[in-house]
Design an enzyme around this catalytic site. Structure first.
Site, mmCIF file in Angstrom:
data_model
loop_
_atom_site.group_PDB
_atom_site.id
_atom_site.type_symbol
_atom_site.label_atom_id
_atom_site.label_comp_id
_atom_site.label_asym_id
_atom_site.label_seq_id
_atom_site.Cartn_x
_atom_site.Cartn_y
_atom_site.Cartn_z
ATOM 1 N N GLY A 6 0.799 -1.224 0.000
ATOM 2 C CA GLY A 6 0.000 0.000 0.000
ATOM 3 C C GLY A 6 0.829 1.270 0.000
ATOM 4 N N CYS A 50 11.828 -1.002 6.856
ATOM 5 C CA CYS A 50 13.283 -1.202 6.895
ATOM 6 C C CYS A 50 14.013 -0.392 5.834
ATOM 7 N N ALA A 90 -4.756 -3.173 0.952
ATOM 8 C CA ALA A 90 -5.555 -4.395 1.020
ATOM 9 C C ALA A 90 -6.484 -4.390 2.233
ATOM 10 N N TYR A 113 16.511 1.471 21.113
ATOM 11 C CA TYR A 113 17.231 1.410 19.844
ATOM 12 C C TYR A 113 17.219 2.752 19.098
ATOM 13 N N ILE A 114 16.001 3.216 18.774
ATOM 14 C CA ILE A 114 15.902 4.394 17.909
ATOM 15 C C ILE A 114 16.410 5.636 18.633
ATOM 16 N N GLU A 170 14.101 9.010 29.640
ATOM 17 C CA GLU A 170 13.811 7.568 29.639
ATOM 18 C C GLU A 170 13.076 7.220 30.931
ATOM 19 N N GLY A 179 8.966 2.882 21.275
ATOM 20 C CA GLY A 179 8.593 1.525 20.896
ATOM 21 C C GLY A 179 7.707 1.477 19.665
ATOM 22 N N ASP A 217 7.207 -8.226 11.750
ATOM 23 C CA ASP A 217 6.843 -7.479 12.963
ATOM 24 C C ASP A 217 5.414 -7.753 13.429
ATOM 25 N N HIS A 258 45.154 -11.866 12.114
ATOM 26 C CA HIS A 258 45.722 -10.807 12.942
ATOM 27 C C HIS A 258 46.112 -9.642 12.062
HETATM 28 P P1 FAD Z 1 7.486 -3.546 7.425
HETATM 29 O O1 FAD Z 1 8.871 -3.310 6.990
HETATM 30 O O2 FAD Z 1 6.869 -2.572 8.358
HETATM 31 O O3 FAD Z 1 6.614 -3.654 6.103
HETATM 32 C C1 FAD Z 1 5.239 -3.810 6.136
HETATM 33 C C2 FAD Z 1 4.684 -3.284 4.831
HETATM 34 O O4 FAD Z 1 3.316 -3.636 4.747
HETATM 35 C C3 FAD Z 1 4.734 -1.766 4.717
HETATM 36 O O5 FAD Z 1 5.426 -1.398 3.540
HETATM 37 C C4 FAD Z 1 3.264 -1.337 4.676
HETATM 38 O O6 FAD Z 1 3.031 -0.222 3.809
HETATM 39 C C5 FAD Z 1 2.595 -2.597 4.124
HETATM 40 N N1 FAD Z 1 1.199 -2.731 4.523
HETATM 41 C C6 FAD Z 1 0.705 -2.774 5.791
HETATM 42 N N2 FAD Z 1 -0.635 -2.984 5.760
HETATM 43 C C7 FAD Z 1 -0.977 -3.052 4.449
HETATM 44 C C8 FAD Z 1 -2.228 -3.246 3.772
HETATM 45 N N3 FAD Z 1 -3.361 -3.409 4.438
HETATM 46 N N4 FAD Z 1 -2.220 -3.253 2.419
HETATM 47 C C9 FAD Z 1 -1.054 -3.091 1.718
HETATM 48 N N5 FAD Z 1 0.138 -2.917 2.309
HETATM 49 C C10 FAD Z 1 0.176 -2.898 3.657
HETATM 50 N N6 FAD Z 1 15.617 -3.749 12.174
HETATM 51 C C11 FAD Z 1 16.810 -4.362 12.045
HETATM 52 O O7 FAD Z 1 16.866 -5.596 11.975
HETATM 53 N N7 FAD Z 1 17.976 -3.639 11.985
HETATM 54 C C12 FAD Z 1 17.973 -2.286 12.051
HETATM 55 O O8 FAD Z 1 19.032 -1.664 12.005
HETATM 56 C C13 FAD Z 1 16.730 -1.624 12.198
HETATM 57 N N8 FAD Z 1 16.677 -0.282 12.264
HETATM 58 C C14 FAD Z 1 15.461 0.327 12.355
HETATM 59 C C15 FAD Z 1 15.436 1.726 12.420
HETATM 60 C C16 FAD Z 1 14.225 2.386 12.516
HETATM 61 C C17 FAD Z 1 14.205 3.885 12.589
HETATM 62 C C18 FAD Z 1 13.018 1.638 12.538
HETATM 63 C C19 FAD Z 1 11.691 2.342 12.619
HETATM 64 C C20 FAD Z 1 13.027 0.258 12.489
HETATM 65 C C21 FAD Z 1 14.255 -0.402 12.398
HETATM 66 N N9 FAD Z 1 14.335 -1.790 12.345
HETATM 67 C C22 FAD Z 1 15.548 -2.404 12.247
HETATM 68 C C23 FAD Z 1 13.126 -2.633 12.383
HETATM 69 C C24 FAD Z 1 12.755 -3.081 10.949
HETATM 70 O O9 FAD Z 1 12.528 -1.958 10.157
HETATM 71 C C25 FAD Z 1 11.513 -3.961 11.011
HETATM 72 O O10 FAD Z 1 11.752 -5.050 11.880
HETATM 73 C C26 FAD Z 1 11.173 -4.509 9.625
HETATM 74 O O11 FAD Z 1 10.959 -3.480 8.694
HETATM 75 C C27 FAD Z 1 9.921 -5.390 9.711
HETATM 76 O O12 FAD Z 1 9.636 -5.912 8.449
HETATM 77 P P2 FAD Z 1 8.149 -6.325 8.052
HETATM 78 O O13 FAD Z 1 8.228 -6.801 6.657
HETATM 79 O O14 FAD Z 1 7.584 -7.190 9.086
HETATM 80 O O15 FAD Z 1 7.305 -4.983 8.113
HETATM 81 P P1 NAD Z 2 12.599 0.314 22.089
HETATM 82 O O1 NAD Z 2 11.639 -0.630 22.654
HETATM 83 O O2 NAD Z 2 13.932 -0.142 21.653
HETATM 84 O O3 NAD Z 2 12.860 1.489 23.152
HETATM 85 C C1 NAD Z 2 11.825 2.265 23.676
HETATM 86 C C2 NAD Z 2 12.357 2.950 24.916
HETATM 87 O O4 NAD Z 2 11.425 3.948 25.284
HETATM 88 C C3 NAD Z 2 12.496 1.995 26.105
HETATM 89 O O5 NAD Z 2 13.745 2.190 26.717
HETATM 90 C C4 NAD Z 2 11.337 2.403 27.004
HETATM 91 O O6 NAD Z 2 11.603 2.185 28.370
HETATM 92 C C5 NAD Z 2 11.199 3.876 26.672
HETATM 93 N N1 NAD Z 2 9.883 4.466 26.900
HETATM 94 C C6 NAD Z 2 8.669 3.927 26.555
HETATM 95 N N2 NAD Z 2 7.680 4.789 26.883
HETATM 96 C C7 NAD Z 2 8.271 5.891 27.418
HETATM 97 C C8 NAD Z 2 7.781 7.118 27.942
HETATM 98 N N3 NAD Z 2 6.481 7.383 27.968
HETATM 99 N N4 NAD Z 2 8.663 8.008 28.444
HETATM 100 C C9 NAD Z 2 10.007 7.734 28.432
HETATM 101 N N5 NAD Z 2 10.532 6.595 27.932
HETATM 102 C C10 NAD Z 2 9.679 5.689 27.426
HETATM 103 O O7 NAD Z 2 11.807 1.057 20.906
HETATM 104 P P2 NAD Z 2 12.294 2.020 19.735
HETATM 105 O O8 NAD Z 2 13.621 2.596 20.035
HETATM 106 O O9 NAD Z 2 11.147 2.925 19.477
HETATM 107 O O10 NAD Z 2 12.439 1.024 18.527
HETATM 108 C C11 NAD Z 2 11.303 0.244 18.112
HETATM 109 C C12 NAD Z 2 11.708 -1.078 17.567
HETATM 110 O O11 NAD Z 2 12.308 -0.903 16.289
HETATM 111 C C13 NAD Z 2 12.772 -1.806 18.387
HETATM 112 O O12 NAD Z 2 12.239 -2.506 19.449
HETATM 113 C C14 NAD Z 2 13.364 -2.719 17.352
HETATM 114 O O13 NAD Z 2 12.533 -3.835 17.218
HETATM 115 C C15 NAD Z 2 13.297 -1.884 16.090
HETATM 116 N N6 NAD Z 2 14.607 -1.212 15.832
HETATM 117 C C16 NAD Z 2 15.727 -1.984 15.685
HETATM 118 C C17 NAD Z 2 16.942 -1.382 15.437
HETATM 119 C C18 NAD Z 2 18.152 -2.238 15.262
HETATM 120 O O14 NAD Z 2 18.001 -3.442 15.092
HETATM 121 N N7 NAD Z 2 19.359 -1.683 15.283
HETATM 122 C C19 NAD Z 2 17.047 -0.001 15.355
HETATM 123 C C20 NAD Z 2 15.897 0.755 15.525
HETATM 124 C C21 NAD Z 2 14.684 0.128 15.756
#
Ligand code: FAD
Ligand code: NAD
Length: 464
Positions: free
Chosen positions: A36, A43, A118, A185-186, A205, A271, A311, A443
């Site tokens: 969509g 990602c 969808a 993480y973020i 936090e 989160g 996810d 090394h």
């Molecule tokens: P998504 O990537 O969210 O894809 C779902 C797709 O479904 C979307 O494109 C959406 O438009 C589509 N969709 C949803 N509902 C519908 C519908 N009804 N009809 C049509 N399309 C639809 N993970 C890592 O492993 N390493 C990282 O370094 C990392 N960094 C991240 C940094 C940030 C800032 C964020 C936000 C996330 C990060 N993640 C990271 C997490 C990672 O992005 C997700 O785990 C991953 O994208 C999940 O893949 P997915 O295919 O399940 O869902």
């Molecule tokens: P996170 O779960 O990693 O961290 C959220 C943090 O916010 C926690 O420490 C929590 O205690 C805190 N928090 C929650 N509510 C709060 C509030 N009201 N006030 C203050 N603190 C609060 O979530 P994120 O950083 O948003 O990332 C979301 C998800 O995206 C991750 O869990 C991960 O699955 C994915 N991600 C992965 C990567 C990577 O793999 N390098 C990078 C970015 C994101």
């Protein structure tokens, strides 16, 4: 209304959905994928890739500034500046190359991609609203790969100065003062990047430490680095909302004192939650596991021939887990005997220093009732780390005491993300400490610390 029929219908073109689509089509399964928004999902478009691009740009900028300030390496450059619009354009170029590549791979494999939103009518019928019309698709197998969405805080709705990671990854200009809510993480990956780009950064936090999902010893070097960078931490604090003028964040401490943090922007990183609403999922009445769709070890939901991956199926919400699930489901649908039962799913936090884990920490092993030994090797004793000017951190091995089977690895330090491959392989292949200790590691590399940690766990350390 036009009706299409297919064997496999995938909703969502993120890492989970697109990998399922490519693999199924490669195996000859008639496949339609509906997306969509943009192929590549969170990602590729607004997550892993753009964040790592911005982090890299921030690292390079910081390095240039470091050199301008009389580097001990003898390098001298004039004062560095950054054109953030160009940085964003460069990042967008990488995203476009990768998302274009996904479209090509799906096409080459023979999967049909439909751009549209969808809505599930039942477990075998989906309605898709495209720009031109509304389609109906009938399928034998339905794979739900709809991903996740960011959590919105009731006291801080997104809009104006309150932004999510999506906006933070495409800044039109850099804020002077950024307050980050959430030290996960973020919050830390982007908080550090913004600090290196020259912004004043404060992090709020609610728990009592940063990266609360990792063990404390592992996050200690990250905490020290945050302080060194000048990032101000407010732990055990809750956010109450913006002040009247919208120029500061009202925060309440654990002792109930209220204070304000001046902010040009507030990045909420509190989160993400599985995307389970807005597309008729409720009508399927699937069993849920909390907010995620409940799945078994083949990624089957409670409804026959309806599958959930990525996810939307819960933690850990990581791209590589979704991709591996996508591949598994595609192969099962194609008739292979497969299940999704990894020995470990590595996780990396791309902070500076980076953190990487695979398998169990010493505390998790104990909780699981395992009698384990563990040992760490510090980067202060690693030659390569010294030449990289970065000796903070360590590699830790966790193994069963009785047979030395490795059950976990943890590392913190510069560039340790690349150790994830070695960690994952050794656990998945059932390696023992002796296997890693007996492997010649080149090394000088950071990887030698992996071998030395295994040797130390065996009481045979040489370089410490
Ligand atoms: P998504 O990537 O969210 O894809 C779902 C797709 O479904 C979307 O494109 C959406 O438009 C589509 N969709 C949803 N509902 C519908 C519908 N009804 N009809 C049509 N399309 C639809 N993970 C890592 O492993 N390493 C990282 O370094 C990392 N960094 C991240 C940094 C940030 C800032 C964020 C936000 C996330 C990060 N993640 C990271 C997490 C990672 O992005 C997700 O785990 C991953 O994208 C999940 O893949 P997915 O295919 O399940 O869902
Ligand atoms: P996170 O779960 O990693 O961290 C959220 C943090 O916010 C926690 O420490 C929590 O205690 C805190 N928090 C929650 N509510 C709060 C509030 N009201 N006030 C203050 N603190 C609060 O979530 P994120 O950083 O948003 O990332 C979301 C998800 O995206 C991750 O869990 C991960 O699955 C994915 N991600 C992965 C990567 C990577 O793999 N390098 C990078 C970015 C994101």
């Amino acid at each position: 209304m036009k009706t299409l029929t297919t064997t496999l219908l995938i909703i969502g073109g993120g890492p989970a959905g697109y990998v399922a689509g490519i693999r199924a089509a490669q195996l000859g399964v008639p496949t339609i994928l509906v997306e969509g928004d943009r192929l590549g999902g969170t990602c590729l478009n607004i997550g892993c890739i753009p964040s790592k691009a911005l982090i890299h740009a921030a690292d390079e900028f910081e390095k240039a500034r470091h050199w301008a300030n009389h580097s001990p390496l003898g390098i001298q450059v004039p004062a560095a500046t950054i054109d953030i619009a160009r940085t964003v354009k460069w990042k967008d170029g990488i995203v476009q190359r990768l998302t274009g590549g996904v479209a090509t791979l799906l096409k080459r494999a023979g999967a049909q991609v439909i751009e549209g939103w969808a809505t599930l009518l039942d477990g075998k019928t989906v309605e898709v609203r495209t720009v031109q019309d509304v389609l109906r698709i009938q399928c034998q197998h339905l794979v739900i790969a709809t991903g996740s969405v960011q959590t919105e805080l009731p006291t801080l709705p997104f809009g104006g100065p309150v932004i999510s990671s999506t906006e933070a990854l495409a800044p039109a200009s850099l804020p002077k003062r950024l307050v980050v809510v959430g030290a996960g993480y973020i919050g830390l990956e982007l908080g550090i990047a913004y600090r290196k780009l020259g912004c004043e950064v404060a992090v709020v936090e609610m728990t009592d430490r940063v990266l609360p999902t990792y063990d404390e010893e592992l996050t200690r070097p990250v905490l020290a680095a945050l302080k060194k960078l000048g990032i101000v931490l407010h732990l055990r604090c809750s956010v109450e909302g913006l002040n009247g003028g919208g120029s500061a964040l009202r925060v309440r401490s654990s002792t109930a004192d209220e204070f304000t943090l001046p902010a040009d922007q507030v990045l909420v990183a509190a989160g993400r939650r599985p995307r389970t609403t807005g597309f008729g999922l409720e009508s399927l009445h699937l069993d849920m596991a909390g907010r995620a769709i409940k799945i078994d070890e083949q990624c089957r939901t409670s409804m026959r021939d309806v599958w959930a991956i990525g996810d939307v199926s819960g933690e850990p919400m990581l791209a590589h887990r979704g991709m591996a699930q996508g591949e598994t489901v595609a192969e099962i649908i194609a008739g292979h005997r497969r299940k999704f039962a990894p020995a470990a799913i590595p996780a990396i936090c791309f902070t500076d220093p980076e953190v990487v884990v695979a398998g169990l920490s010493p505390a998790q092993a104990e909780e699981a009732g395992l009698d384990c030994l563990h040992a760490a090797f510090p980067f202060t004793a690693n030659g390569r780390a010294m030449t990289l000017e970065s000796t903070d951190g360590f590699v830790r091995a966790v193994a069963r005491r009785d047979n030395h089977l490795i059950v976990g690895w943890q590392a913190v330090g510069r560039a340790v993300s690349e150790l994830a491959a070695a960690f994952g392989q050794s656990i998945e292949m059932g390696a023992r400490l002796e296997d890693v200790a007996g492997t010649i590691h080149a090394h000088p590399t950071l990887g030698e610390a992996v071998q030395e940690a295994a040797m130390r766990a065996l009481g045979q350390a040489v370089h410490i």
